[in-house]
Design a protein around this motif. Structure first.
Motif, short mmCIF file in Angstrom:
data_model
loop_
_atom_site.label_atom_id
_atom_site.label_comp_id
_atom_site.label_asym_id
_atom_site.label_seq_id
_atom_site.Cartn_x
_atom_site.Cartn_y
_atom_site.Cartn_z
N GLY A 159 75.75 131.35 20.89
CA GLY A 159 76.90 130.60 21.74
C GLY A 159 77.49 129.37 21.11
O GLY A 159 78.56 128.72 21.64
N ILE A 160 77.17 129.10 19.95
CA ILE A 160 77.74 127.92 19.38
C ILE A 160 78.71 128.44 18.07
O ILE A 160 78.55 129.50 17.32
N ASN A 161 79.73 127.98 18.09
CA ASN A 161 81.02 128.31 17.23
C ASN A 161 80.87 127.53 15.94
O ASN A 161 81.55 126.46 15.66
N PHE A 162 80.07 127.93 15.01
CA PHE A 162 79.70 127.32 13.74
C PHE A 162 80.90 127.79 12.70
O PHE A 162 80.95 128.83 12.44
N VAL A 163 81.40 126.84 12.08
CA VAL A 163 82.42 127.03 11.17
C VAL A 163 82.29 126.88 9.76
O VAL A 163 83.02 127.16 8.85
N GLY A 164 80.76 126.42 9.69
CA GLY A 164 80.46 126.21 8.11
C GLY A 164 80.69 124.84 7.75
O GLY A 164 80.38 123.72 8.52
N ASN A 165 80.46 124.41 6.31
CA ASN A 165 80.17 123.02 5.90
C ASN A 165 81.73 122.35 5.83
O ASN A 165 82.68 122.91 5.76
N VAL A 166 81.57 121.24 6.34
CA VAL A 166 82.57 120.42 6.13
C VAL A 166 82.42 119.24 5.08
O VAL A 166 81.42 118.57 4.94
N GLU A 167 83.42 118.85 4.43
CA GLU A 167 83.53 117.95 3.19
C GLU A 167 83.72 116.61 3.94
O GLU A 167 84.82 116.61 4.64
N ALA A 168 83.37 115.36 3.45
CA ALA A 168 83.74 113.98 4.17
C ALA A 168 85.30 113.73 3.80
O ALA A 168 85.73 113.09 4.86
N ASP A 169 85.74 114.24 2.91
CA ASP A 169 87.43 113.91 2.54
C ASP A 169 88.25 114.73 3.58
O ASP A 169 89.37 114.60 3.72
N GLN A 170 87.56 115.34 4.19
CA GLN A 170 88.54 116.38 5.13
C GLN A 170 88.33 116.34 6.64
O GLN A 170 88.98 116.97 7.60
N ILE A 171 87.12 115.41 7.02
CA ILE A 171 86.88 115.39 8.49
C ILE A 171 87.97 114.97 9.40
O ILE A 171 88.02 115.19 10.71
N LEU A 172 88.80 113.90 8.95
CA LEU A 172 89.87 113.36 9.73
C LEU A 172 91.08 114.32 9.68
O LEU A 172 91.87 114.12 10.63
N THR A 173 91.01 115.31 9.31
CA THR A 173 92.00 116.45 9.38
C THR A 173 91.70 117.35 10.52
O THR A 173 92.68 118.39 10.73
N GLY A 174 90.42 117.47 11.04
CA GLY A 174 90.12 118.30 12.04
C GLY A 174 89.47 119.63 11.73
O GLY A 174 89.82 120.51 12.46
N PRO A 175 88.75 119.80 10.52
CA PRO A 175 88.23 121.01 10.50
C PRO A 175 87.33 121.57 11.46
O PRO A 175 86.81 122.81 11.73
N ALA A 176 86.77 120.52 12.11
CA ALA A 176 85.59 120.86 13.40
C ALA A 176 85.74 119.85 14.43
O ALA A 176 86.24 118.65 14.44
N ASP A 177 85.44 120.09 15.68
CA ASP A 177 85.28 119.38 16.58
C ASP A 177 83.94 118.68 16.79
O ASP A 177 83.95 117.55 17.59
N VAL A 178 83.03 119.19 16.20
CA VAL A 178 81.69 118.56 16.23
C VAL A 178 81.07 118.62 14.82
O VAL A 178 81.03 119.56 14.11
#
Length: 335
Positions: A201-220
């Motif tokens: 039930g969790i929508n895991f989208v993979g790894n997120v890099e620090a330089d991208q987090i403010l662009t909204g690749p994930a909600d959590v």
């Protein structure tokens, strides 16, 4: 709903706490408050006491106090009394602008952990470029070292929070890592990637890099508290420094620059407002038996008001009950 307020925590206590409480009280007829602190100081700013109770104490935990020592030795402090009130069922939630380490200790050792949750995490909401809503980021400093199961639990709790409080139906969960590929990072991050991808039930989208987090690749976005705190402070510090230096440059380079600054004022205001996270409330200490919010020590009354609205939403949506029900049905391993 009744909220326990540490009225003496923070740089501008009790004024901003009292003003924020009164605004929330006036807007939400279902809220009541217990303010713990110096009664004389509180009443100086209290316009009327409708649905507001004061429990007098002159003892407070200072920002310079050692957290665990303060919790043990200052049992009559405004913070500990507020935590004890929620533990005893006298209040349903708690807010403080005080010592972060002490609040974490009070949350764990006085209030207690939520069933199934090994370690509570500190979860602020951060902005996303060109979007009205932000993303939640945990852990931001409560746990320097983690296990895979902690990251799983935080992903679940963060998802329920975003769904209930931010009204995002299928929150995307990302793991902060040093690359987007599934095999990036150390053994723990590789195992965490696999474990998160298997969460029901969790929508895991993979790894997120620090330089991208403010662009909204994930909600959590989940990570360990050491990395999370470093990233959080880096983002806040960079934003503050850039805005400050830009202002200095525009105002100290002649008439043309000043005219340009005047013309660019709307755009600069927009950039500044992006990093003004007051409307998000505060950082949730996620994983305790009742909702607890920690706002920055320099918060104003507006931030306090939004934090109280944040607590109200968590309580009314029965978010913590949903988390417990999830783990009752989907137990997480202890790795």
């Amino acid at each position: 709903m009744k909220i326990a307020v540490d009225a003496m925590g923070g740089d501008h206590a009790p004024r901003v706490l009292v003003e924020g409480v009164q605004r929330a009280r006036d807007e939400y007829s279902d809220l009541e408050f217990i303010l713990f602190g110096d009664e004389k100081a509180i009443k100086k700013y209290l316009q009327d006491s409708d649905r507001i109770e004061i429990v007098h104490t002159t003892t407070q935990i200072l920002g310079t106090d050692e957290p665990m020592k303060a919790i043990r030795q200052k049992k009559d402090s405004s913070m500990v009394l507020a935590a004890q009130a929620v533990k005893d069922g006298q209040a349903d939630a708690m807010i403080s602008l005080g010592n972060s380490g002490a609040l974490l200790a009070a949350g764990i050792f006085v209030v207690g952990r939520l069933k199934h949750i090994a370690r509570p995490a500190l979860m602020p909401t951060m902005p996303i470029l060109n979007q009205e809503h932000g993303f939640v980021f945990l852990d931001a400093g409560a746990n320097a070292e983690v296990k895979v199961s902690y990251l799983q639990q935080w992903a679940v709790m963060g998802s329920f929070y975003v769904k209930d409080v931010m009204n995002i139906e299928h929150p995307r969960v990302g793991l902060l890592n040093n690359g987007s590929e599934y095999d990036k990072g150390d053994k723990l991050h590789q195992e965490a990637y696999q474990a998160l991808s298997e969460l029901e039930g969790i929508n895991f989208v993979g790894n997120v890099e620090a330089d991208q987090i403010l662009t909204g690749p994930a909600d959590v976005v989940v990570t360990d508290g050491f990395t999370g705190n470093a990233v959080l402070k880096s983002l806040e510090g960079t934003a503050s420094t850039v805005i400050k230096e830009l202002k200095i440059s525009l105002l100290n380079n002649g008439l043309r620059a000043k005219i340009g600054a005047l013309l660019a004022k709307p755009a600069l205001t927009s950039i500044k407002s992006l990093f003004d996270v007051s409307s998000y409330g505060g950082a949730v200490l996620l994983g305790t038996k009742v909702p607890i919010v920690k706002s920055h020590g320099s918060s104003d009354a507006r931030t306090v008001y939004y934090a109280l609205a944040q607590l109200r939403m968590m309580y009314n949506k029965k978010m913590l009950e949903k988390v417990m029900n999830y783990f009752d049905q989907e137990p997480v391993n202890k790795n």
